[in-house]
Design a protein around this motif. Structure first.
Motif, PDB file in Angstrom:
ATOM      1  N   VAL A  40       0.838  -1.195   0.000  1.00 57.01           N
ATOM      2  CA  VAL A  40       0.000   0.000   0.000  1.00 57.01           C
ATOM      3  C   VAL A  40       0.875   1.249   0.000  1.00 57.01           C
ATOM      4  O   VAL A  40       1.758   1.405   0.829  1.00 57.01           O
ATOM      5  N   SER A  41       0.597   2.116  -0.967  1.00 59.92           N
ATOM      6  CA  SER A  41       1.312   3.384  -1.035  1.00 59.92           C
ATOM      7  C   SER A  41       0.313   4.513  -0.812  1.00 59.92           C
ATOM      8  O   SER A  41      -0.897   4.312  -0.806  1.00 59.92           O
ATOM      9  N   LEU A  42       0.816   5.704  -0.657  1.00 62.70           N
ATOM     10  CA  LEU A  42      -0.045   6.872  -0.458  1.00 62.70           C
ATOM     11  C   LEU A  42      -0.952   7.091  -1.665  1.00 62.70           C
ATOM     12  O   LEU A  42      -2.121   7.432  -1.512  1.00 62.70           O
ATOM     13  N   ALA A  43      -0.442   6.848  -2.870  1.00 60.55           N
ATOM     14  CA  ALA A  43      -1.259   7.011  -4.083  1.00 60.55           C
ATOM     15  C   ALA A  43      -2.425   6.034  -4.094  1.00 60.55           C
ATOM     16  O   ALA A  43      -3.526   6.368  -4.525  1.00 60.55           O
ATOM     17  N   GLN A  44      -2.208   4.818  -3.598  1.00 60.05           N
ATOM     18  CA  GLN A  44      -3.287   3.835  -3.546  1.00 60.05           C
ATOM     19  C   GLN A  44      -4.337   4.205  -2.514  1.00 60.05           C
ATOM     20  O   GLN A  44      -5.527   3.995  -2.729  1.00 60.05           O
ATOM     21  N   ILE A  45      -3.915   4.749  -1.397  1.00 60.66           N
ATOM     22  CA  ILE A  45      -4.856   5.157  -0.362  1.00 60.66           C
ATOM     23  C   ILE A  45      -5.806   6.212  -0.899  1.00 60.66           C
ATOM     24  O   ILE A  45      -7.008   6.187  -0.639  1.00 60.66           O
ATOM     25  N   TYR A  46      -5.296   7.130  -1.706  1.00 62.97           N
ATOM     26  CA  TYR A  46      -6.131   8.186  -2.272  1.00 62.97           C
ATOM     27  C   TYR A  46      -6.779   7.791  -3.598  1.00 62.97           C
ATOM     28  O   TYR A  46      -7.460   8.593  -4.221  1.00 62.97           O
ATOM     29  N   GLY A  47      -6.568   6.555  -4.053  1.00 56.27           N
ATOM     30  CA  GLY A  47      -7.235   6.058  -5.243  1.00 56.27           C
ATOM     31  C   GLY A  47      -6.627   6.488  -6.557  1.00 56.27           C
ATOM     32  O   GLY A  47      -7.263   6.381  -7.600  1.00 56.27           O
ATOM     33  N   VAL A  48      -5.392   6.958  -6.546  1.00 54.62           N
ATOM     34  CA  VAL A  48      -4.749   7.417  -7.774  1.00 54.62           C
ATOM     35  C   VAL A  48      -4.250   6.234  -8.607  1.00 54.62           C
ATOM     36  O   VAL A  48      -4.321   6.254  -9.833  1.00 54.62           O
ATOM     37  N   SER A  49      -3.787   5.182  -7.977  1.00 60.65           N
ATOM     38  CA  SER A  49      -3.286   4.023  -8.707  1.00 60.65           C
ATOM     39  C   SER A  49      -4.064   2.775  -8.294  1.00 60.65           C
ATOM     40  O   SER A  49      -4.674   2.732  -7.232  1.00 60.65           O
ATOM     41  N   ARG A  50      -4.014   1.771  -9.167  1.00 63.48           N
ATOM     42  CA  ARG A  50      -4.771   0.555  -8.867  1.00 63.48           C
ATOM     43  C   ARG A  50      -4.125  -0.226  -7.734  1.00 63.48           C
ATOM     44  O   ARG A  50      -2.926  -0.139  -7.507  1.00 63.48           O
ATOM     45  N   LYS A  51      -4.920  -1.004  -7.057  1.00 64.64           N
ATOM     46  CA  LYS A  51      -4.447  -1.701  -5.872  1.00 64.64           C
ATOM     47  C   LYS A  51      -4.244  -3.188  -6.079  1.00 64.64           C
ATOM     48  O   LYS A  51      -3.476  -3.805  -5.377  1.00 64.64           O
ATOM     49  N   ILE A  52      -4.937  -3.795  -7.032  1.00 64.70           N
ATOM     50  CA  ILE A  52      -4.873  -5.244  -7.203  1.00 64.70           C
ATOM     51  C   ILE A  52      -4.131  -5.567  -8.496  1.00 64.70           C
ATOM     52  O   ILE A  52      -4.498  -5.100  -9.568  1.00 64.70           O
ATOM     53  N   ASP A  53      -3.070  -6.372  -8.374  1.00 60.60           N
ATOM     54  CA  ASP A  53      -2.280  -6.791  -9.536  1.00 60.60           C
ATOM     55  C   ASP A  53      -2.896  -8.009 -10.216  1.00 60.60           C
ATOM     56  O   ASP A  53      -2.971  -8.092 -11.428  1.00 60.60           O
ATOM     57  N   PHE A  54      -3.283  -8.986  -9.411  1.00 54.52           N
ATOM     58  CA  PHE A  54      -3.826 -10.226  -9.936  1.00 54.52           C
ATOM     59  C   PHE A  54      -4.691 -10.881  -8.871  1.00 54.52           C
ATOM     60  O   PHE A  54      -4.697 -10.457  -7.718  1.00 54.52           O
ATOM     61  N   VAL A  55      -5.427 -11.892  -9.294  1.00 51.38           N
ATOM     62  CA  VAL A  55      -6.215 -12.677  -8.352  1.00 51.38           C
ATOM     63  C   VAL A  55      -5.812 -14.140  -8.493  1.00 51.38           C
ATOM     64  O   VAL A  55      -5.429 -14.592  -9.577  1.00 51.38           O
ATOM     65  N   PHE A  56      -5.831 -14.846  -7.375  1.00 47.63           N
ATOM     66  CA  PHE A  56      -5.683 -16.291  -7.380  1.00 47.63           C
ATOM     67  C   PHE A  56      -7.076 -16.879  -7.393  1.00 47.63           C
ATOM     68  O   PHE A  56      -7.932 -16.462  -6.595  1.00 47.63           O
ATOM     69  N   ILE A  57      -7.325 -17.812  -8.267  1.00 50.12           N
ATOM     70  CA  ILE A  57      -8.615 -18.485  -8.346  1.00 50.12           C
ATOM     71  C   ILE A  57      -8.370 -19.948  -7.966  1.00 50.12           C
ATOM     72  O   ILE A  57      -7.560 -20.637  -8.609  1.00 50.12           O
ATOM     73  N   ILE A  58      -9.045 -20.405  -6.936  1.00 46.69           N
ATOM     74  CA  ILE A  58      -8.886 -21.772  -6.470  1.00 46.69           C
ATOM     75  C   ILE A  58     -10.065 -22.584  -6.992  1.00 46.69           C
ATOM     76  O   ILE A  58     -11.227 -22.253  -6.728  1.00 46.69           O
ATOM     77  N   GLU A  59      -9.742 -23.629  -7.736  1.00 49.21           N
ATOM     78  CA  GLU A  59     -10.752 -24.449  -8.386  1.00 49.21           C
ATOM     79  C   GLU A  59     -10.692 -25.875  -7.827  1.00 49.21           C
ATOM     80  O   GLU A  59      -9.624 -26.462  -7.718  1.00 49.21           O
ATOM     81  N   LYS A  60     -11.841 -26.410  -7.452  1.00 48.79           N
ATOM     82  CA  LYS A  60     -11.951 -27.805  -7.036  1.00 48.79           C
ATOM     83  C   LYS A  60     -12.265 -28.612  -8.282  1.00 48.79           C
ATOM     84  O   LYS A  60     -13.303 -28.415  -8.919  1.00 48.79           O
ATOM     85  N   LEU A  61     -11.338 -29.495  -8.649  1.00 48.93           N
ATOM     86  CA  LEU A  61     -11.482 -30.264  -9.884  1.00 48.93           C
ATOM     87  C   LEU A  61     -12.510 -31.371  -9.725  1.00 48.93           C
ATOM     88  O   LEU A  61     -12.646 -31.958  -8.647  1.00 48.93           O
ATOM     89  N   PRO A  62     -13.230 -31.666 -10.808  1.00 47.39           N
ATOM     90  CA  PRO A  62     -14.200 -32.775 -10.739  1.00 47.39           C
ATOM     91  C   PRO A  62     -13.471 -34.106 -10.635  1.00 47.39           C
ATOM     92  O   PRO A  62     -12.343 -34.249 -11.112  1.00 47.39           O
ATOM     93  N   ASN A  63     -14.120 -35.081 -10.034  1.00 43.48           N
ATOM     94  CA  ASN A  63     -13.500 -36.412  -9.871  1.00 43.48           C
ATOM     95  C   ASN A  63     -13.411 -37.154 -11.165  1.00 43.48           C
ATOM     96  O   ASN A  63     -14.081 -37.114 -12.054  1.00 43.48           O
TER      97      ASN A  63
END
Length: 63
Positions: A40-63
């Motif tokens: 977290v930077s000051l620019a992120q706190i004030y909403g000037v730059s984006r905060k999320i780079d990527f997301v992890f998606i957890i998938e339960k595989l079918p049997n």
């Protein structure tokens, strides 16, 4: 049960439809979507730059 973790690079302002399409292509059940926040930077706190780079998606595989 087997699980698979996917990493999805994202720009929260533009990639809503891309994330939706990606989630709809998964074979199994989506267990969780975990956002990765940058240090977290000051620019992120004030909403000037984006905060999320990527997301992890957890998938339960079918049997």
């Amino acid at each position: 049960m087997k699980y698979q973790v996917h990493k999805f690079e994202i720009d929260m302002d533009k990639d809503q439809m891309a994330l939706q399409e990606y989630l709809n292509t998964l074979r199994g059940e989506v267990v969780s979507v975990i956002p990765h926040n940058r240090n977290v930077s000051l620019a992120q706190i004030y909403g000037v730059s984006r905060k999320i780079d990527f997301v992890f998606i957890i998938e339960k595989l079918p049997n």
